[in-house]
Design an enzyme around this catalytic site. Structure first.
Site, PDB file in Angstrom:
ATOM      1  N   GLY A   1       0.810  -1.217   0.000  1.00 52.20           N
ATOM      2  CA  GLY A   1       0.000   0.000   0.000  1.00 52.20           C
ATOM      3  C   GLY A   1       0.842   1.266   0.000  1.00 52.20           C
ATOM      4  O   GLY A   1       2.077   1.225  -0.050  1.00 52.20           O
TER       5      GLY A   1
ATOM      6  N   ASP B   1       1.363  -8.888   2.310  1.00 50.79           N
ATOM      7  CA  ASP B   1       0.169  -8.264   1.754  1.00 50.79           C
ATOM      8  C   ASP B   1      -0.704  -9.371   1.180  1.00 50.79           C
ATOM      9  O   ASP B   1      -0.267 -10.512   1.028  1.00 50.79           O
ATOM     10  CB  ASP B   1       0.534  -7.225   0.672  1.00 50.79           C
ATOM     11  CG  ASP B   1      -0.501  -6.112   0.581  1.00 50.79           C
ATOM     12  OD1 ASP B   1      -0.144  -4.939   0.749  1.00 50.79           O
ATOM     13  OD2 ASP B   1      -1.692  -6.422   0.350  1.00 50.79           O
ATOM     14  N   ILE B   2      -1.930  -9.016   0.824  1.00 50.07           N
ATOM     15  CA  ILE B   2      -2.877 -10.033   0.353  1.00 50.07           C
ATOM     16  C   ILE B   2      -2.562 -10.472  -1.079  1.00 50.07           C
ATOM     17  O   ILE B   2      -2.956 -11.554  -1.498  1.00 50.07           O
ATOM     18  CB  ILE B   2      -4.325  -9.511   0.502  1.00 50.07           C
ATOM     19  CG1 ILE B   2      -5.320 -10.662   0.458  1.00 50.07           C
ATOM     20  CG2 ILE B   2      -4.646  -8.441  -0.543  1.00 50.07           C
ATOM     21  CD1 ILE B   2      -6.648 -10.341   1.085  1.00 50.07           C
TER      22      ILE B   2
ATOM     23  N   TYR C   1     -14.941   4.254   7.894  1.00 56.49           N
ATOM     24  CA  TYR C   1     -13.488   4.289   8.091  1.00 56.49           C
ATOM     25  C   TYR C   1     -13.151   5.026   9.398  1.00 56.49           C
ATOM     26  O   TYR C   1     -12.404   4.524  10.244  1.00 56.49           O
ATOM     27  CB  TYR C   1     -12.854   4.987   6.890  1.00 56.49           C
ATOM     28  CG  TYR C   1     -11.387   5.282   6.995  1.00 56.49           C
ATOM     29  CD1 TYR C   1     -10.443   4.257   6.970  1.00 56.49           C
ATOM     30  CD2 TYR C   1     -10.914   6.590   7.083  1.00 56.49           C
ATOM     31  CE1 TYR C   1      -9.089   4.531   7.037  1.00 56.49           C
ATOM     32  CE2 TYR C   1      -9.559   6.872   7.145  1.00 56.49           C
ATOM     33  CZ  TYR C   1      -8.656   5.842   7.122  1.00 56.49           C
ATOM     34  OH  TYR C   1      -7.318   6.116   7.190  1.00 56.49           O
TER      35      TYR C   1
HETATM   36  N1  SER Z   1      -6.150   9.854   3.878  1.00 52.88           N
HETATM   37  C1  SER Z   1      -7.271   9.230   4.523  1.00 52.88           C
HETATM   38  C2  SER Z   1      -8.485   9.331   3.696  1.00 52.88           C
HETATM   39  O1  SER Z   1      -8.652  10.344   3.053  1.00 52.88           O
HETATM   40  C3  SER Z   1      -7.502   9.861   5.845  1.00 52.88           C
HETATM   41  O2  SER Z   1      -6.756   9.187   6.802  1.00 52.88           O
HETATM   42  O3  SER Z   1      -9.287   8.442   3.723  1.00 52.88           O
END
Ligand code: SER
Length: 328
Positions: A11, A34-35, A144
């Site tokens: 990532g 990683d996956i 998130y």
């Molecule tokens: N960069 C991230 C996002 O925009 C925030 O932690 O989802």
């Protein structure tokens, strides 16, 4: 030398962290996982791993006798909204699996130091937006952000109840050129450089005055490693440290690009991501990180823009011949 496992190594953060850690402790002591079947970054040691498979995670940690884990696998704010249950499952269970193994190892006298990324997304619309303090109202609106807030609580819980040495940063938007923008609300600040480099008008999905906290990747990597290297008794916060780099909005970033590439054009077409950005802080008070483990950002807007254009432009120069003259 202590072995380090980086999960989510392909990532945005993982790929650059693996490189930095390899330079610091030797490539043989860094295990990228990683996956995907293969490393996308040429790590010396690579393991295919789904972090939701706790048995395999424990096997890798045992097999390499790992002393530190960076658990970075997650869905970000925009991709998370497209698959909320998957985001919750990956973001929470990936962390829980890691913390559980760390607990078992800590109890058996072989402690595992854990790094887990929190985010400015853990804050919400009722958080004071300017100079957001370390301790503030947190009412995240994205799945998130909710997973980051809950994750912070888990980190603190595993530390206070089981003595797990877990450390975390509330990353601002991270800007970098090595991986393409992918799934974050703050990623406009990466995509804008790709548009500038390919001489396309950038259609910005945030309005011109949307100020957000950001950090350039070298500062983000340095913060991460400095936090993990600090003596445990200096780590007063086990949820997630506010860490500030710089703050700017699309209008300011576009002006800085335009000053260097006068032909650059931007148009503003705010979409659903505007509401996410509006719920996040504009700037962070990172005095706790500064006091506890000596954090200090180094890279400002001018240096960031110069460096991004420098590194993105060569790809553009080789693929678009007429641009070579202009760049020369
Ligand atoms: N960069 C991230 C996002 O925009 C925030 O932690 O989802």
């Amino acid at each position: 030398m202590e072995r380090i496992l980086v999960i989510g190594a392909n990532g945005q953060i993982g790929s650059e962290l693996v490189e930095a850690l390899a330079a610091k402790v030797g490539a043989d002591n860094v295990i990228a996982a990683d996956i995907q079947t293969n490393s996308s970054t040429g790590a010396a040691r690579y393991e295919k791993l789904d972090v939701l498979d706790s048995t395999r995670l424990a096997q890798i940690i045992d097999a390499y006798d790992v002393g530190q884990v960076y658990q970075l696998a997650a869905l970000l704010s925009v991709t998370g909204e497209q698959a909320p249950l998957r985001a919750w499952s990956l973001n929470m269970n990936g962390l829980l699996n890691t913390l559980e193994i760390a607990r078992q190892r800590t109890e058996s006298g072989k402690p595992l130091r854990v790094f887990w990324p929190s985010s400015i997304a853990a804050f919400g619309p009722h958080t004071p937006a300017v100079n957001t303090p370390q301790l503030a109202v947190m009412d995240p609106t994205t799945i998130y952000g909710i997973s980051k807030q809950a994750g912070e609580r888990l980190c603190e819980y595993y530390h206070s109840k089981y003595g797990v040495d877990v450390r975390s940063i509330r990353y601002p938007g991270i800007i970098s050129y090595k991986s393409p923008p992918g799934g974050g609300t703050t990623d406009y600040a990466i995509a804008i450089f790709h548009a500038a480099a390919s001489r396309e008008t950038y259609n910005c999905y945030l309005g011109p005055d949307t100020t957000l906290p950001m950090i350039y990747m070298p500062d983000a990597i340095r913060a991460t490693i400095e936090l993990m290297d600090a003596p445990a008794d200096q780590i007063g916060i086990r949820s997630g440290y506010n860490v500030a780099g710089l703050s700017f909005n699309p209008r300011e970033l576009a002006a800085a690009i335009k000053a260097r590439r006068p032909e650059f054009r931007i148009e503003y077409r705010p979409d659903h991501r505007q509401a996410i950005a509006d719920s996040w802080p504009q700037s962070l008070d990172d005095s706790c990180a500064r006091a506890d483990w000596g954090w200090k950002p180094e890279i400002g807007l001018d240096e960031l823009v110069d460096d991004m254009l420098l590194h993105i432009a060569p790809r553009w120069r080789t693929s678009t011949p007429e641009c070579m003259n202009e760049a020369a």
